[in-house]
Design a protein around this motif. Structure first.
Motif, mmCIF file in Angstrom:
data_model
loop_
_atom_site.group_PDB
_atom_site.id
_atom_site.type_symbol
_atom_site.label_atom_id
_atom_site.label_comp_id
_atom_site.label_asym_id
_atom_site.label_seq_id
_atom_site.Cartn_x
_atom_site.Cartn_y
_atom_site.Cartn_z
ATOM 1 N N GLY A 82 38.580 58.435 38.032
ATOM 2 C CA GLY A 82 38.737 57.322 38.965
ATOM 3 C C GLY A 82 39.983 57.544 39.795
ATOM 4 O O GLY A 82 40.147 58.580 40.434
ATOM 5 N N GLU A 83 40.901 56.581 39.765
ATOM 6 C CA GLU A 83 42.150 56.704 40.515
ATOM 7 C C GLU A 83 43.262 57.210 39.614
ATOM 8 O O GLU A 83 43.466 56.710 38.513
ATOM 9 C CB GLU A 83 42.556 55.339 41.090
ATOM 10 C CG GLU A 83 43.848 55.393 41.900
ATOM 11 C CD GLU A 83 44.279 54.029 42.404
ATOM 12 O OE1 GLU A 83 45.377 53.938 42.978
ATOM 13 O OE2 GLU A 83 43.530 53.054 42.195
ATOM 14 N N GLN A 84 43.960 58.247 40.066
ATOM 15 C CA GLN A 84 45.100 58.788 39.326
ATOM 16 C C GLN A 84 46.339 58.648 40.203
ATOM 17 O O GLN A 84 46.444 59.285 41.253
ATOM 18 C CB GLN A 84 44.860 60.255 38.966
ATOM 19 C CG GLN A 84 45.983 60.869 38.133
ATOM 20 C CD GLN A 84 45.681 62.288 37.722
ATOM 21 O OE1 GLN A 84 44.539 62.617 37.393
ATOM 22 N NE2 GLN A 84 46.687 63.150 37.754
ATOM 23 N N LYS A 85 47.272 57.812 39.773
ATOM 24 C CA LYS A 85 48.412 57.454 40.613
ATOM 25 C C LYS A 85 49.287 58.642 40.979
ATOM 26 O O LYS A 85 49.871 58.680 42.069
ATOM 27 C CB LYS A 85 49.249 56.376 39.917
ATOM 28 C CG LYS A 85 48.532 55.030 39.781
ATOM 29 C CD LYS A 85 49.414 53.993 39.114
ATOM 30 C CE LYS A 85 48.704 52.652 38.998
ATOM 31 N NZ LYS A 85 49.551 51.626 38.322
ATOM 32 N N ASP A 86 49.397 59.625 40.071
ATOM 33 C CA ASP A 86 50.294 60.744 40.351
ATOM 34 C C ASP A 86 49.540 62.000 40.779
ATOM 35 O O ASP A 86 50.042 63.116 40.622
ATOM 36 C CB ASP A 86 51.169 61.041 39.138
ATOM 37 C CG ASP A 86 50.369 61.483 37.921
ATOM 38 O OD1 ASP A 86 49.126 61.346 37.931
ATOM 39 O OD2 ASP A 86 50.989 61.965 36.948
ATOM 40 N N ILE A 87 48.340 61.843 41.328
ATOM 41 C CA ILE A 87 47.554 63.017 41.704
ATOM 42 C C ILE A 87 48.245 63.847 42.777
ATOM 43 O O ILE A 87 48.027 65.057 42.884
ATOM 44 C CB ILE A 87 46.127 62.611 42.156
ATOM 45 C CG1 ILE A 87 45.219 63.855 42.153
ATOM 46 C CG2 ILE A 87 46.165 61.927 43.520
ATOM 47 C CD1 ILE A 87 43.757 63.537 42.293
#
Length: 248
Positions: free
Chosen positions: A65-70
Motif C-alpha cells: 500500500g503506502e510506504q511513508k519512507d519509500i
C-alpha cells in the motif's frame, strides 16, 4: 564496543566473497535485492555494486500500500545507479487473505504479520527468474536480527546468498559509514516498513543492548537478558537447514 572492528578490511573481504560466489553460481546472473531504504539493504546493495557492477544489480521496492519512507528506497537506487522496480504488494496480500477466508481460514496475528514478507520474497524470485541471464536473490539479514529471530522464515530470512548475516548492527553501521553511504539511511531508526513500529519498539530492547550482550555476554537488565535468551532459543529453527529424515 567495536573498536577492534576493521570495516575497511571487511568491505574488501565481503566484496571478494560476493564476486567469487557469483563466479561459481551465476557468472552472468544479476543480483536481485529488496530495497527498504534501511541500512541493511542499502549496504548490501552497495557491496553488490562494488563486487559485480551496477549493471548487474536490480533493486525492488515493495510497499504494502503506502510506504511513508519509500523515497529513501528510491534514493538508494539513484545513488548507486542501479535499475529498480516498484511492485506494490498490497493487492497480492489482500488476495491471499481473501482466498484463505474463502477457504474458511482466519489468519492469526502472526500470520498477518508474516504474509507480506513472504509475498515480498516471492516477488523477488519472480523477478530474478525473469531476467535475461537469470538472477540470484540477496539476503539482507544481519547477525543481531538473526540472534533473536527478528525475521520471517521464507520471507526476509530467505535468499540465495547472504553477504552480511555475520555482522551485528553496530558493525553494519560501521561498514555503511566506511562505504560513504548517506548517514540518514545508515543510522535511521530501523523498521520493517509494514507495522508502523520501529524494530526496537517491537523487540522491547535496543540493538546496542543486544549487540553488547552478543559480544560480551553482559546485559545489565536481568529481564532484558531473559527476553533475549528466550527469543534466541525459540527462534533457532530459523537459522537451521530443514530437518531431514535419512533412511537407514
Amino acid at each position: 564496543m567495536i573498536r577492534d572492528f576493521n570495516a575497511k578490511k571487511e568491505i574488501e573481504n565481503i566484496t571478494a566473497w560476493i564476486k567469487e560466489w557469483f563466479d561459481n553460481n551465476g557468472p552472468k546472473a544479476s543480483a536481485v535485492i529488496g530495497l527498504s531504504g534501511g541500512k541493511d539493504s542499502t549496504i548490501v546493495a552497495a557491496l553488490l555494486v562494488r563486487a559485480i557492477g551496477k549493471d548487474r544489480v536490480v533493486g525492488v521496492l515493495m510497499p504494502d500500500g503506502e510506504q511513508k519512507d519509500i523515497d529513501d528506497s528510491k534514493k538508494v537506487a539513484e545513488i548507486l545507479g542501479i535499475k529498480s522496480h516498484i511492485v506494490n504488494i498490497h493487492p497480492a496480500v489482500e488476495g491471499e487473505k481473501k482466498a484463505l477466508e474463502a477457504a474458511g481460514v482466519t489468519l492469526s496475528k502472526d500470520a498477518m504479520i508474516n504474509t507480506p514478507p513472504r509475498i515480498r520474497m516471492a516477488t523477488l524470485y519472480a523477478i530474478a527468474q525473469s531476467l535475461p541471464n537469470g538472477g540470484r536473490v540477496a539476503n539482507t539479514c544481519n547477525a543481531s536480527e538473526d540472534y533473536v529471530g527478528y525475521s520471517t522464515k521464507y520471507g526476509d530470512a530467505a535468499g540465495d546468498f547472504s553477504p552480511c548475516s555475520d555482522f551485528l548492527v553496530c558493525q553494519m553501521r560501521a561498514i555503511g559509514d566506511e562505504l560513504g553511504l548517506p548517514s540518514d539511511l545508515i543510522h535511521k531508526t530501523p523498521s520493517d516498513g509494514l507495522s508502523g513500529m520501529s524494530d526496537e519498539d517491537k523487540l522491547g530492547f535496543t540493538y546496542d543492548t543486544l549487540d553488547k550482550y552478543v559480544l560480551t555476554g553482559i546485559c545489565e537488565d536481568e529481564e532484558t537478558k531473559k527476553k533475549i535468551d528466550h527469543l534466541h532459543a525459540i527462534n533457532l529453527h530459523k537459522l537451521q537447514t530443514i530437518p531431514t529424515y535419512r533412511q537407514s
